[in-house]
Design an enzyme around this catalytic site. Structure first.
Site: not given
Ligand code: GLP
Length: 261
Positions: A67, A136, A138, A143
């Site tokens: 993404d 959440d 995702h 989302e």
């Molecule tokens: C982000 C990314 C995801 C990631 C998630 C968790 O917003 N778009 O690809 O897996 O949220 O992030 P983190 O690993 O910092 O908890």
């Protein structure tokens, strides 16, 4: 779905690195799917270490990011393309043109999303997709309420995600983009092997809902239950709300040799 509960994120990250290393040697021209966020950082550091110290090579591999933010210039330090270069790909021998990411700064964003789908297809699909999970539920930036049949497209980030990610933007939610381009859930499910990493207490609830709850667009990661080859690597804290944790521990402890990753 294989769920492996580890004492620490470091141990889980070594197992994740083993999966990537094994795939690199088993598949010529491996296509890796890369995630950003803080969760995979220990795995990236371990893979860099193996590259530097043991010559693990990515020279024939290609990589696709999950993404990208929309509304940040391509050279913004928190653009995911910059993030992954800084944290991982600049430190290995992946060819520069071997890294693709959704173009969140394109004039025609819808066309850029379609191009990205095409690029993944042209590469033969993703072999190993690394995933984190949002608080959440995702995956990528899909989302809650994202279609389980979605493809790469524009999405609006929830305020929860923007608050979670504000730490990368001087703790100022006003600086966190509202929009993103993300591989869809159906796109992600086409990868041949999904490796989900989740560490820390904050991930315990979304993880339990994703792997033990019903499949629902409200917990996008629950769509992983539809995939035939998923490895979930978690630490004790992230596993703390799993009702079947003893079974997962016992299964891994007695994993036969023939049952490879
Ligand atoms: C982000 C990314 C995801 C990631 C998630 C968790 O917003 N778009 O690809 O897996 O949220 O992030 P983190 O690993 O910092 O908890």
């Amino acid at each position: 779905m294989e769920i492996v509960i580890n004492d620490t994120p470091e141990i889980a990250s070594i197992l994740a690195s083993d999966i990537v290393e094994h795939a690199l040697t088993a598949v010529e021209g491996l296509v890796l799917g890369l995630a950003t966020g803080s969760t995979p950082l220990a795995m990236y550091r371990e893979l860099i270490r193996r590259h530097v110290e043991s010559g693990l090579s990515f020279i024939t591999a290609r990589a696709f990011l999950l993404d990208e933010y929309v509304g940040l210039p391509n050279d913004h330090p928190e653009a995911y393309r910059q993030f992954i270069a800084r944290e991982f790909t600049d430190h290995i021998d992946l060819p520069t043109n071997g890294l693709r990411s959704p173009d969140g700064a394109a004039d025609d964003l819808a066309a850029a999303a379609q191009d990205y789908e095409q690029a993944i297809a042209d590469a033969g699909g993703v072999d190993v997709q690394i995933l984190g999970i949002g608080s959440d539920g995702h995956i990528g930036f899909n989302e809650p309420s994202s279609s389980l049949g979605s493809r790469t497209r524009l999405k609006t980030l929830t305020n929860k995600t923007r608050i979670d990610n504000a730490r990368f933007f001087e703790d100022d939610i006003g600086k966190v983009p509202r929009h993103c381009m993300t591989q869809g859930i159906a796109t992600i499910l086409e990868a041949r092997h999904l490796v989900l990493l989740a560490f820390g207490e904050a991930k315990a609830r979304p993880l339990a809902l994703a792997v033990e709850g019903p499949i629902t667009a409200m917990i996008p990661a629950s769509a992983l239950q539809l995939h035939p080859h998923v490895t979930v690597l978690v630490d004790d804290a992230a596993a703390s709300e799993l009702s079947n944790a003893d079974y997962y521990r016992e299964t891994f402890e007695h994993k036969p040799r023939w049952q490879t990753f």
